[in-house]
Design an enzyme around this catalytic site. Structure first.
Site, mmCIF file in Angstrom:
data_model
loop_
_atom_site.group_PDB
_atom_site.id
_atom_site.type_symbol
_atom_site.label_atom_id
_atom_site.label_comp_id
_atom_site.label_asym_id
_atom_site.label_seq_id
_atom_site.Cartn_x
_atom_site.Cartn_y
_atom_site.Cartn_z
ATOM 1 N N ASP A 53 -0.659 4.201 0.920
ATOM 2 C CA ASP A 53 -1.511 5.236 1.487
ATOM 3 C C ASP A 53 -0.826 5.679 2.816
ATOM 4 O O ASP A 53 -1.349 6.539 3.743
ATOM 5 C CB ASP A 53 -3.003 4.813 1.885
ATOM 6 C CG ASP A 53 -2.958 3.444 2.557
ATOM 7 O OD1 ASP A 53 -2.215 2.971 3.370
ATOM 8 O OD2 ASP A 53 -3.786 2.620 2.476
ATOM 9 N N THR A 77 -4.791 -8.960 -0.441
ATOM 10 C CA THR A 77 -4.104 -8.587 -1.751
ATOM 11 C C THR A 77 -4.380 -9.925 -2.791
ATOM 12 O O THR A 77 -4.599 -10.668 -2.407
ATOM 13 C CB THR A 77 -2.366 -8.553 -1.583
ATOM 14 O OG1 THR A 77 -1.787 -8.458 -2.927
ATOM 15 C CG2 THR A 77 -1.935 -9.618 -0.740
ATOM 16 N N CYS A 134 12.500 24.132 -9.431
ATOM 17 C CA CYS A 134 12.559 24.212 -11.048
ATOM 18 C C CYS A 134 12.080 25.551 -11.278
ATOM 19 O O CYS A 134 12.587 26.370 -12.069
ATOM 20 C CB CYS A 134 11.848 23.273 -11.816
ATOM 21 S SG CYS A 134 12.697 21.800 -11.868
ATOM 22 N N ASN A 138 0.830 -1.250 0.140
ATOM 23 C CA ASN A 138 -0.062 0.020 -0.030
ATOM 24 C C ASN A 138 0.836 1.204 -0.159
ATOM 25 O O ASN A 138 1.936 1.257 0.531
ATOM 26 C CB ASN A 138 -0.971 0.028 1.112
ATOM 27 C CG ASN A 138 -2.155 -1.077 0.986
ATOM 28 O OD1 ASN A 138 -2.095 -1.918 -0.048
ATOM 29 N ND2 ASN A 138 -2.817 -1.463 1.920
ATOM 30 N N CYS A 176 11.108 15.608 -7.732
ATOM 31 C CA CYS A 176 10.984 16.170 -9.109
ATOM 32 C C CYS A 176 11.693 15.214 -10.300
ATOM 33 O O CYS A 176 12.687 14.807 -9.994
ATOM 34 C CB CYS A 176 11.669 17.670 -9.146
ATOM 35 S SG CYS A 176 11.835 18.150 -10.783
ATOM 36 N N CYS A 186 -11.890 -8.597 5.650
ATOM 37 C CA CYS A 186 -10.367 -8.843 6.420
ATOM 38 C C CYS A 186 -10.695 -8.266 7.849
ATOM 39 O O CYS A 186 -10.178 -8.865 8.897
ATOM 40 C CB CYS A 186 -9.163 -8.437 5.791
ATOM 41 S SG CYS A 186 -9.236 -6.780 5.481
ATOM 42 N N CYS A 226 7.599 21.434 -9.978
ATOM 43 C CA CYS A 226 8.831 21.593 -9.066
ATOM 44 C C CYS A 226 8.769 23.061 -8.547
ATOM 45 O O CYS A 226 9.106 23.771 -9.657
ATOM 46 C CB CYS A 226 9.733 20.820 -9.434
ATOM 47 S SG CYS A 226 11.277 21.295 -8.475
ATOM 48 N N HIS A 265 6.146 -0.558 -2.358
ATOM 49 C CA HIS A 265 5.809 0.234 -3.521
ATOM 50 C C HIS A 265 5.827 1.518 -3.160
ATOM 51 O O HIS A 265 5.426 2.652 -3.665
ATOM 52 C CB HIS A 265 4.490 0.128 -3.932
ATOM 53 C CG HIS A 265 4.290 -1.374 -4.598
ATOM 54 N ND1 HIS A 265 3.147 -2.114 -4.952
ATOM 55 C CD2 HIS A 265 5.490 -2.356 -5.100
ATOM 56 C CE1 HIS A 265 3.471 -3.278 -5.473
ATOM 57 N NE2 HIS A 265 4.843 -3.533 -5.505
HETATM 58 P P1 CNA Z 1 -5.545 -5.639 -5.827
HETATM 59 O O1 CNA Z 1 -5.232 -6.121 -6.991
HETATM 60 O O2 CNA Z 1 -6.879 -4.633 -6.014
HETATM 61 O O3 CNA Z 1 -6.256 -6.733 -4.707
HETATM 62 C C1 CNA Z 1 -6.892 -6.362 -3.497
HETATM 63 C C2 CNA Z 1 -7.534 -7.656 -3.137
HETATM 64 O O4 CNA Z 1 -7.989 -7.332 -1.684
HETATM 65 C C3 CNA Z 1 -8.415 -8.055 -3.946
HETATM 66 O O5 CNA Z 1 -8.267 -9.871 -4.076
HETATM 67 C C4 CNA Z 1 -9.861 -8.119 -3.134
HETATM 68 O O6 CNA Z 1 -10.961 -9.153 -3.299
HETATM 69 C C5 CNA Z 1 -9.429 -7.868 -1.878
HETATM 70 N N1 CNA Z 1 -10.173 -7.191 -0.860
HETATM 71 C C6 CNA Z 1 -10.688 -5.797 -1.032
HETATM 72 N N2 CNA Z 1 -11.278 -5.539 0.117
HETATM 73 C C7 CNA Z 1 -11.144 -6.357 1.184
HETATM 74 C C8 CNA Z 1 -11.733 -6.359 2.060
HETATM 75 N N3 CNA Z 1 -12.324 -5.403 2.948
HETATM 76 N N4 CNA Z 1 -11.416 -7.537 3.008
HETATM 77 C C9 CNA Z 1 -10.870 -8.348 2.444
HETATM 78 N N5 CNA Z 1 -10.474 -8.473 0.993
HETATM 79 C C10 CNA Z 1 -10.599 -7.448 0.445
HETATM 80 O O7 CNA Z 1 -4.563 -4.842 -4.948
HETATM 81 P P2 CNA Z 1 -3.260 -5.307 -4.384
HETATM 82 O O8 CNA Z 1 -2.905 -4.831 -3.086
HETATM 83 O O9 CNA Z 1 -3.141 -6.772 -4.528
HETATM 84 O O10 CNA Z 1 -2.362 -4.779 -5.534
HETATM 85 C C11 CNA Z 1 -1.035 -4.038 -5.367
HETATM 86 C C12 CNA Z 1 -1.121 -2.771 -5.720
HETATM 87 C C13 CNA Z 1 -2.252 -2.002 -5.492
HETATM 88 C C14 CNA Z 1 0.017 -1.852 -4.724
HETATM 89 O O11 CNA Z 1 0.981 -1.609 -5.965
HETATM 90 C C15 CNA Z 1 -0.743 -0.631 -4.444
HETATM 91 O O12 CNA Z 1 0.227 0.314 -4.638
HETATM 92 C C16 CNA Z 1 -1.999 -0.722 -5.374
HETATM 93 N N6 CNA Z 1 -2.979 0.251 -4.385
HETATM 94 C C17 CNA Z 1 -2.649 0.636 -2.908
HETATM 95 C C18 CNA Z 1 -3.854 1.301 -2.404
HETATM 96 C C19 CNA Z 1 -3.632 1.946 -1.200
HETATM 97 O O13 CNA Z 1 -2.338 2.076 -0.707
HETATM 98 N N7 CNA Z 1 -4.687 1.878 -0.422
HETATM 99 C C20 CNA Z 1 -5.011 1.542 -3.046
HETATM 100 C C21 CNA Z 1 -5.309 1.042 -4.508
HETATM 101 C C22 CNA Z 1 -4.078 0.357 -5.041
#
Ligand code: CNA
Length: 320
Positions: free
Chosen positions: A121, A255, A173, A119, A146, A296, A170, A138
């Site tokens: 965030d 994930t 810049c 994540n 920049c 989750c 920036c 990530h």
């Molecule tokens: P993804 O591929 O969108 O997978 C998310 C998974 O979580 C899916 O399988 C969903 O079914 C599952 N899911 C969603 N909500 C819930 C919940 N409440 N309870 C249980 N399961 C749930 O995202 P990944 O994280 O696998 O992919 C990696 C990317 C997403 C990274 O590069 C991140 O930077 C990127 N990302 C991050 C954010 C953040 O920081 N909050 C938001 C969106 C994307």
């Protein structure tokens, strides 16, 4: 990492939620690998959920593949695409979810070896996960750099642009473009006529000119890892040279495990170490010992209830 990857076989002795609780209670060095699913209850969309995920909402951008929003070459070509989407995954408060609180609880119980988070965030810090226990695979929105002069700022400095969906430029810049101009003007004044001096002066005073300065300044890129960029070195170091020898339980939460090389982590850890998967849907390309499918926040709340652990969080309902 890829070279060492293989699909591990399931460990037969673990399969129920109570087995998961027993494993949690006895483990001392848990790797928690998290994804966007642990923040969706806060209103931050993930990428791949069918109707609510960011990718399903990106058709209007006319991209061949929604992942292109996070493609480094495309960002260099046209950063406005990324900026038009980034505001949706930028948290608007420091609120964290019960699942973040659960990881913090593991840390408080001296069980957390490392939280590898995909994540961006930055909410792990808000939940109190210590920097030495956290690998932001990530990167994150915490800082931005920049792409031209590498000047780094804290996210707060470009927050307004990010939230408004405007490309952040920036400051350094912009300052150096402006500082370069008086020098140019002095040179011209000594040679040019009064008319040309006046013309130049009015050009420099105009708002158009300010816009022009901004347009030629470098673009600020939040320090998140785009497709086509390397992960931070700490990711490999921590995993291969430290955690791999110590880990006694792996918890993968929220994930889809579709982004390499993070998706390959589960394959390189010792195969005798139990692996649990908490997410809405099963993961077909990895073998977990126990799949705890569902929301989750609800799953970790139930695990804690069964373990007799006090998980404190405002979003946990009393009767849940
Ligand atoms: P993804 O591929 O969108 O997978 C998310 C998974 O979580 C899916 O399988 C969903 O079914 C599952 N899911 C969603 N909500 C819930 C919940 N409440 N309870 C249980 N399961 C749930 O995202 P990944 O994280 O696998 O992919 C990696 C990317 C997403 C990274 O590069 C991140 O930077 C990127 N990302 C991050 C954010 C953040 O920081 N909050 C938001 C969106 C994307």
């Amino acid at each position: 990492i890829c070279r060492e990857l293989s699909k591990r076989a399931k460990l037969p002795q673990h399969n129920t939620i109570d087995d998961a609780v027993a494993l949690l209670k006895k483990s001392r060095n848990v790797i928690v690998l998290t994804g966007a699913g642990i923040s969706t209850s806060l209103g931050i969309p993930d990428f791949r959920s069918k109707e609510t995920g960011l990718y399903s909402q990106l058709q209007h951008l006319g991209l061949g593949d929604p992942q292109e929003v996070f493609d480094i070459s495309l960002f260099r070509e046209d950063p406005s695409i990324f900026y038009s989407v980034a505001k949706d995954i930028l948290p608007s408060s420091k609120k964290f979810s019960p699942t973040h609180a659960f990881i913090r609880l593991l840390q408080d119980k001296n069980k957390l070896l490392t939280n590898f988070t995909q994540n961006i965030d930055n909410l792990e810090g808000c939940a109190g996960i210590l920097p030495e226990k956290l690998i932001q695979c990530h990167g994150s929105f915490a800082t931005a750099t920049c792409i031209e002069c590498k000047y780094k700022v804290k996210c707060g400095e470009i927050y307004k642009e990010l939230k408004a969906g405007r490309v952040a430029r920036c400051d350094r810049c912009i300052r150096s473009v402006r500082q370069a101009k008086p020098g140019l003007k002095r040179k011209r004044i000594s040679k040019g006529s009064t008319a040309s001096r006046k013309k130049r002066q009015s050009y420099e005073d105009s708002t158009d000119d300010e816009d022009n300065d901004i347009a030629v300044a470098g673009v600020m890129k939040p320090d998140i890892t785009f497709f086509g960029e390397d992960l931070p070195a700490t990711f490999h170091d921590r995993l291969m040279n430290h955690d791999r020898d110590l880990v006694d339980l792996v918890l993968v939460i929220g994930t889809s495990l579709k982004v390499a090389p993070v998706s390959e982590v589960v394959g390189v850890l010792p195969h005798h170490v139990p692996q649990l998967y908490i997410s809405r849907e099963p993961c077909s390309h990895a073998n977990f010992d126990i799949d705890l499918l569902g929301d989750c926040d609800a799953v970790v709340t139930e695990l804690c209830r069964r373990a007799g652990w006090d998980l404190q969080h405002e979003m946990i309902l009393q009767d849940e």
